[in-house]
Structure formats: structure tokens, C-alpha cells
Design a protein around this motif. Structure first.
Motif, PDB file in Angstrom:
ATOM      1  N   ILE A 197       0.822  -1.205   0.000  1.00  0.00           N
ATOM      2  CA  ILE A 197       0.000   0.000   0.000  1.00  0.00           C
ATOM      3  C   ILE A 197       0.863   1.264   0.000  1.00  0.00           C
ATOM      4  CG2 ILE A 197      -1.993  -1.081   1.110  1.00  0.00           C
ATOM      5  CD1 ILE A 197      -1.055   0.162   3.765  1.00  0.00           C
ATOM      6  N   ARG A 198       2.155   1.109   0.293  1.00  0.00           N
ATOM      7  CA  ARG A 198       3.063   2.260   0.335  1.00  0.00           C
ATOM      8  C   ARG A 198       4.475   1.783  -0.012  1.00  0.00           C
ATOM      9  NH1 ARG A 198       1.406   3.826   4.676  1.00  0.00           N
ATOM     10  NH2 ARG A 198       2.985   3.198   6.191  1.00  0.00           N
ATOM     11  N   VAL A 199       5.161   2.539  -0.883  1.00  0.00           N
ATOM     12  CA  VAL A 199       6.495   2.152  -1.341  1.00  0.00           C
ATOM     13  C   VAL A 199       7.429   3.363  -1.308  1.00  0.00           C
ATOM     14  CG1 VAL A 199       7.839   1.067  -3.184  1.00  0.00           C
ATOM     15  CG2 VAL A 199       5.417   0.486  -2.918  1.00  0.00           C
ATOM     16  N   ALA A 200       8.636   3.130  -0.853  1.00  0.00           N
ATOM     17  CA  ALA A 200       9.699   4.144  -0.919  1.00  0.00           C
ATOM     18  C   ALA A 200      10.931   3.478  -1.512  1.00  0.00           C
ATOM     19  CB  ALA A 200      10.000   4.720   0.457  1.00  0.00           C
ATOM     20  N   ALA A 201      11.589   4.149  -2.458  1.00  0.00           N
ATOM     21  CA  ALA A 201      12.690   3.495  -3.159  1.00  0.00           C
ATOM     22  C   ALA A 201      13.798   4.469  -3.521  1.00  0.00           C
ATOM     23  CB  ALA A 201      12.167   2.819  -4.426  1.00  0.00           C
ATOM     24  N   VAL A 202      14.987   3.898  -3.728  1.00  0.00           N
ATOM     25  CA  VAL A 202      16.117   4.636  -4.273  1.00  0.00           C
ATOM     26  C   VAL A 202      16.716   3.794  -5.396  1.00  0.00           C
ATOM     27  CG1 VAL A 202      16.665   5.891  -2.155  1.00  0.00           C
ATOM     28  CG2 VAL A 202      17.694   3.647  -2.553  1.00  0.00           C
ATOM     29  N   GLY A 203      17.431   4.443  -6.297  1.00  0.00           N
ATOM     30  CA  GLY A 203      18.061   3.724  -7.391  1.00  0.00           C
ATOM     31  C   GLY A 203      18.896   4.659  -8.226  1.00  0.00           C
ATOM     32  N   SER A 204      19.709   4.074  -9.099  1.00  0.00           N
ATOM     33  CA  SER A 204      20.538   4.907  -9.969  1.00  0.00           C
ATOM     34  C   SER A 204      21.008   4.102 -11.171  1.00  0.00           C
ATOM     35  CB  SER A 204      21.746   5.460  -9.213  1.00  0.00           C
ATOM     36  OG  SER A 204      22.661   4.415  -8.908  1.00  0.00           O
ATOM     37  N   LEU A 205      21.452   4.822 -12.193  1.00  0.00           N
ATOM     38  CA  LEU A 205      22.130   4.226 -13.338  1.00  0.00           C
ATOM     39  C   LEU A 205      23.622   4.339 -13.042  1.00  0.00           C
ATOM     40  CD1 LEU A 205      22.061   2.987 -16.162  1.00  0.00           C
ATOM     41  CD2 LEU A 205      21.846   5.290 -17.107  1.00  0.00           C
ATOM     42  N   SER A 206      24.140   3.336 -12.375  1.00  0.00           N
ATOM     43  CA  SER A 206      25.474   3.431 -11.781  1.00  0.00           C
ATOM     44  C   SER A 206      26.601   2.996 -12.699  1.00  0.00           C
ATOM     45  CB  SER A 206      25.529   2.591 -10.497  1.00  0.00           C
ATOM     46  OG  SER A 206      24.643   3.079  -9.525  1.00  0.00           O
ATOM     47  N   VAL A 207      26.344   2.101 -13.640  1.00  0.00           N
ATOM     48  CA  VAL A 207      27.411   1.515 -14.451  1.00  0.00           C
ATOM     49  C   VAL A 207      27.176   1.693 -15.946  1.00  0.00           C
ATOM     50  CG1 VAL A 207      28.560  -0.648 -15.084  1.00  0.00           C
ATOM     51  CG2 VAL A 207      28.058  -0.164 -12.690  1.00  0.00           C
ATOM     52  N   TYR A 208      26.055   1.216 -16.437  1.00  0.00           N
ATOM     53  CA  TYR A 208      25.884   1.116 -17.886  1.00  0.00           C
ATOM     54  C   TYR A 208      25.717   2.466 -18.576  1.00  0.00           C
ATOM     55  CZ  TYR A 208      25.455  -3.826 -16.844  1.00  0.00           C
ATOM     56  OH  TYR A 208      25.704  -5.091 -16.408  1.00  0.00           O
ATOM     57  N   THR A 362       9.095   3.178  -8.594  1.00  0.00           N
ATOM     58  CA  THR A 362       9.866   3.927  -9.587  1.00  0.00           C
ATOM     59  C   THR A 362       9.618   5.422  -9.454  1.00  0.00           C
ATOM     60  OG1 THR A 362       9.740   2.037 -11.098  1.00  0.00           O
ATOM     61  CG2 THR A 362      10.342   4.162 -12.048  1.00  0.00           C
ATOM     62  N   LEU A 363       8.363   5.793  -9.224  1.00  0.00           N
ATOM     63  CA  LEU A 363       8.048   7.205  -8.988  1.00  0.00           C
ATOM     64  C   LEU A 363       8.792   7.721  -7.768  1.00  0.00           C
ATOM     65  CD1 LEU A 363       6.432   9.785  -9.541  1.00  0.00           C
ATOM     66  CD2 LEU A 363       4.549   8.786  -8.201  1.00  0.00           C
ATOM     67  N   SER A 364       8.844   6.917  -6.724  1.00  0.00           N
ATOM     68  CA  SER A 364       9.548   7.319  -5.506  1.00  0.00           C
ATOM     69  C   SER A 364      11.030   7.540  -5.771  1.00  0.00           C
ATOM     70  CB  SER A 364       9.363   6.256  -4.423  1.00  0.00           C
ATOM     71  OG  SER A 364      10.192   6.512  -3.304  1.00  0.00           O
ATOM     72  N   LEU A 365      11.688   6.576  -6.419  1.00  0.00           N
ATOM     73  CA  LEU A 365      13.141   6.690  -6.586  1.00  0.00           C
ATOM     74  C   LEU A 365      13.527   7.828  -7.529  1.00  0.00           C
ATOM     75  CD1 LEU A 365      14.455   5.392  -9.456  1.00  0.00           C
ATOM     76  CD2 LEU A 365      13.651   3.276  -8.410  1.00  0.00           C
ATOM     77  N   ARG A 366      12.591   8.227  -8.420  1.00  0.00           N
ATOM     78  CA  ARG A 366      12.903   9.317  -9.350  1.00  0.00           C
ATOM     79  C   ARG A 366      12.453  10.687  -8.839  1.00  0.00           C
ATOM     80  NH1 ARG A 366      11.262   5.930 -14.845  1.00  0.00           N
ATOM     81  NH2 ARG A 366      13.095   4.560 -14.794  1.00  0.00           N
ATOM     82  N   THR A 367      11.874  10.704  -7.639  1.00  0.00           N
ATOM     83  CA  THR A 367      11.413  11.972  -7.069  1.00  0.00           C
ATOM     84  C   THR A 367      11.925  12.170  -5.650  1.00  0.00           C
ATOM     85  OG1 THR A 367       9.316  10.928  -6.408  1.00  0.00           O
ATOM     86  CG2 THR A 367       9.347  12.103  -8.519  1.00  0.00           C
ATOM     87  N   GLY A 368      13.080  11.612  -5.349  1.00  0.00           N
ATOM     88  CA  GLY A 368      13.703  11.879  -4.066  1.00  0.00           C
ATOM     89  C   GLY A 368      13.597  10.787  -3.029  1.00  0.00           C
ATOM     90  N   GLY A 369      12.892   9.698  -3.321  1.00  0.00           N
ATOM     91  CA  GLY A 369      12.846   8.564  -2.406  1.00  0.00           C
ATOM     92  C   GLY A 369      11.779   8.612  -1.334  1.00  0.00           C
ATOM     93  N   GLY A 370      10.865   9.555  -1.405  1.00  0.00           N
ATOM     94  CA  GLY A 370       9.796   9.611  -0.417  1.00  0.00           C
ATOM     95  C   GLY A 370       8.750   8.535  -0.638  1.00  0.00           C
TER      96      GLY A 370
END
Length: 392
Positions: A197-208, A362-370
Motif C-alpha cells: 500500500i506504500r512504497v519508498a525506493a532509491v536507485g541509480s544508473l550506476s554503471v551502464y 519507480t516514482l519514488s526513486l525518481r522523485t527523491g525517495g519519499g
């Protein structure tokens, strides 16, 4: 025995399912294939023989007398093809993830609800013996009440599988937290007995993203370039010209039953497997390996240090076929469901909720991780699928 007549839309990376579905004289046969690409049409004839009707126009496929259809097209085309099959009244198998947006996933469910046509989503991991072994142990109460689930997904093949073709383009996949993660999120939900019901995420394009060697690979397929010699990740070549997705991501989820879950995915690891950990009020389950060599370990006594030796090893049944034997069981279940209905291990609602969690993450990780709230499904549609795709 009369064979169910099966059509296929899209003869690409998941065309291996066609060989599983094509069992003439044993209850099912593939009679028609639609692919806009000449190579796909040629591959269909090579695999299935000259008796299969091969077309390039989707309208022509829908004119053929079919009992069921497998939609195996790229993710961003799923909604278009699935809705049209459902509206044509043909029982529909839809490859996972079922869509790349929540809106498209809901449109597919709405079409099935509106037409009454049977819909099946190909979440084959629910049939993987290692996953069913864990699920059965949980259902039997072996670790008490589930309180936490996490998954670490190591993807050594990421550079070949997802960063050289359409998968690397977020307009066609949303991102790997959805495209790849939807499968694992569905398993997390299934093992936990609830939905995010609630998701918070982080991520990055670190290598490729730092690799300058690029090529338009639309004239090729993954197996044309895949090699274990493509190592280390920084030495990859011929990456997609459009590459705007993350190659590492981590999501934390709160489920509707209070279970907490975590999903971690990395596409530049040296090995390829999933490790699920499920913690309950009376013990812990963990898998080591996720294919034919998998084992599930159970710890349910207390200690004051790390114990490599588990209290019990839960056997993982042997099975033959793709994805640890899951693919044949998946197609068996779909054909039975398409013809006769009944309960299935997979669930269109669960598939939608894995997409919804992946999109929200995905929305969370692309908008600051909230934290991002996962939108609910319309109650009437939810009730329809809860009743087994029947109306009371």
C-alpha cells in the motif's frame, strides 16, 4: 481428444512458451502466430512447422477461430493487444509484467470484467518449485505468522538482457523495478499474504550509463549478442542508444496486512539468482539458489550466533522445463483455465498490484525517495476476480 486452438501474438524472447503450448494430440496446438517482424514469422514456422498460419497483421489473427491466445509482445504493447483479445472473446494469456503503467493494468482488468472473457497473467514464478516449497511451509505454519519478507536479486545478465534493446528505454518499460521487479514483488506479496500500500525506493544508473559504445540493436535479438564473456560490466559494448533506466534499485514496502518488505535488485553482479528471506513469529525461511539446484532452509530454534546449518532442509521437488520447471506448469494451468475455468495459482489482481507497487516505487526513486501511496483497484473489479472471474 480435441485440441484447444491457440494463437500467439509476438514471437520473440518468450517464444519458448510456444513450444510448451504446441502439443498436438495432447489437448492443445498452436494454429496461428502473429508477428510484425519477418524474423519472428520465420522462427514460428521453424519451431512449429508449416501447418501453423503465420500473419503480420493483428486484425488477421483475430479473424482466426481460436480458443485461446498468448500475448508475448514487448511490455508497452501488452495493454493494446490484451484488451483487443479480451474484447474479441478469446481467453487471454498475458506475459508478465502485465503492463508498464497502473492505468494500462487497470484497463486490462476492466476489459476482462466488462466482457467476461477469461484473463490469465503469466507469473510463472508462482509455479517454481523453490517458491511453492516456501509458500507451502508458510501455509503450514512452520515459521508462525509472517512479519517480514525481503528479496535480493542478483542479475549477472543485466547488461545483455536489459540494456541493449527496448528494455533500456523507460518509455517502453517504466524501469527495472517494474519490468524485472514485478515478478519478485508478486512473489513477495504471495509469500507475505498481502499487497503493498506504500512504497519508498532509491536507485541509480550506476554503471551502464557511462559506457559510450552504443548501437541500435533493433535488427538483432538478445541471443545474438549474449555471452558470459561480456565481463566485467564496464567492458560491455553496443549498449542501447536510449538508456535511461536504473541498473540498481532498492525498495521498501508496507503491505496491507502490516508485513514489511524489501526488494533489492542489481544488474551488474557476477552471479544470477534470487534470495528470498521470510521471517515469522516462530522462525525464518531462506532459499539458496532458485533453479534445479535450489534448497530451502528453515531455522526455528534460537541461538546467539550465526548458524550456517539450518534446523531443517525443506526439499525442493524436481521439475523439467524452463524457469525451474515452471513454464510447462504455467501453460498447463492456462489451457485448463481457458477451456474450463476454475482456480489458478496466478492472479490478475496480484499481477496488477505488483505493477502498481513497481510503478509507485519507480516514482519514488525518481522523485527523491519519499513514500508513495499505491492506488487501490476499483471494488467492483476486485470482487469480480475474487469470485473467480464469474458474476454472481
Amino acid at each position: 481428444m480435441t485440441d484447444a486452438r491457440i494463437g500467439i501474438v509476438g514471437f520473440g524472447l518468450r517464444s519458448s512458451l510456444a513450444a510448451v503450448a504446441h502439443q498436438p494430440g495432447e489437448g492443445r496446438r498452436v494454429v496461428a502466430v502473429c508477428d510484425i517482424d519477418e524474423r519472428g514469422r520465420q522462427d514460428a514456422v521453424t519451431m512449429l512447422g508449416n501447418e501453423v498460419e503465420v500473419v503480420s497483421d493483428f486484425d488477421d489473427l483475430l479473424k482466426i477461430d481460436l480458443d485461446a491466445v498468448l500475448v508475448l509482445t514487448p511490455d508497452h504493447l501488452h495493454a493494446e493487444h490484451a484488451v483487443r483479445c479480451l474484447e474479441a472473446g478469446v481467453a487471454t494469456f498475458l506475459e508478465k509484467p502485465m503492463a508498464t503503467t497502473i492505468e494500462d493494468a487497470d484497463a486490462i482488468l476492466e476489459a476482462a470484467y466488462r466482457t467476461g472473457t477469461r484473463l490469465y497473467i503469466g507469473h510463472n514464478m508462482r509455479h517454481m518449485p523453490v517458491i511453492t516449497a516456501m509458500r507451502n511451509a508458510i501455509e503450514a505454519g512452520r515459521i508462525g505468522e509472517v512479519k517480514a519478507v525481503w528479496c535480493r536479486h542478483f542479475v549477472s545478465t543485466g547488461g545483455d538482457f536489459y540494456f541493449k534493446d527496448w528494455h533500456a528505454d523507460r518509455s517502453k518499460t517504466t524501469g527495472m523495478l517494474l519490468q524485472k521487479g514485478a515478478h519478485d514483488i508478486d512473489v513477495i506479496h504471495w509469500l507475505a499474504g498481502g499487497y503493498s500500500i506504500r512504497v519508498a525506493a532509491v536507485g541509480s544508473l550506476s554503471v551502464y550509463g557511462d559506457i559510450a559504445d552504443r548501437r541500435d540493436n533493433s535488427d538483432r535479438r538478445m541471443w545474438d549478442w549474449y555471452s558470459t564473456d561480456n565481463w566485467p560490466p564496464t567492458a560491455q559494448k553496443e549498449m542501447s542508444p536510449v538508456l535511461d533506466i536504473e541498473d540498481i534499485s532498492m525498495a521498501n514496502m508496507v503491505l496491507d496486512n502490516g508485513v514489511l518488505a524489501s526488494y533489492q535488485q542489481c544488474h551488474f553482479t557476477p552471479d544470477y539468482w534470487r534470495n528470498y528471506t521470510v521471517i515469522g513469529t516462530e522462525g525464518r525461511l531462506e532459499n539458496f539458489g532458485d533453479d534445479t539446484d535450489a534448497v530451502v532452509k528453515l531455522w526455528n530454534t534460537r541461538s546467539d550466533s550465526y548458524r550456517e546449518v539450518a534446523d531443517e532442509i525443506i526439499p525442493v521437488p524436481a521439475a523439467e522445463g524452463g524457469h525451474g520447471g515452471a513454464d510447462p506448469m504455467l501453460i498447463d494451468e492456462f489451457v485448463r483455465f481457458a477451456i474450463a475455468g476454475g482456480d489458478t495459482m496466478t492472479s490478475p489482481v496480484a499481477a496488477r498490484n505488483s505493477v502498481a507497487a513497481g510503478v509507485s516505487g519507480t516514482l519514488s526513486l525518481r522523485t527523491g525517495g519519499g513514500a508513495v501511496e499505491v492506488p487501490p483497484l476499483r471494488p467492483e473489479v476486485l470482487a469480480y476476480f475474487a469470485a473467480g472471474q464469474t458474476r454472481s
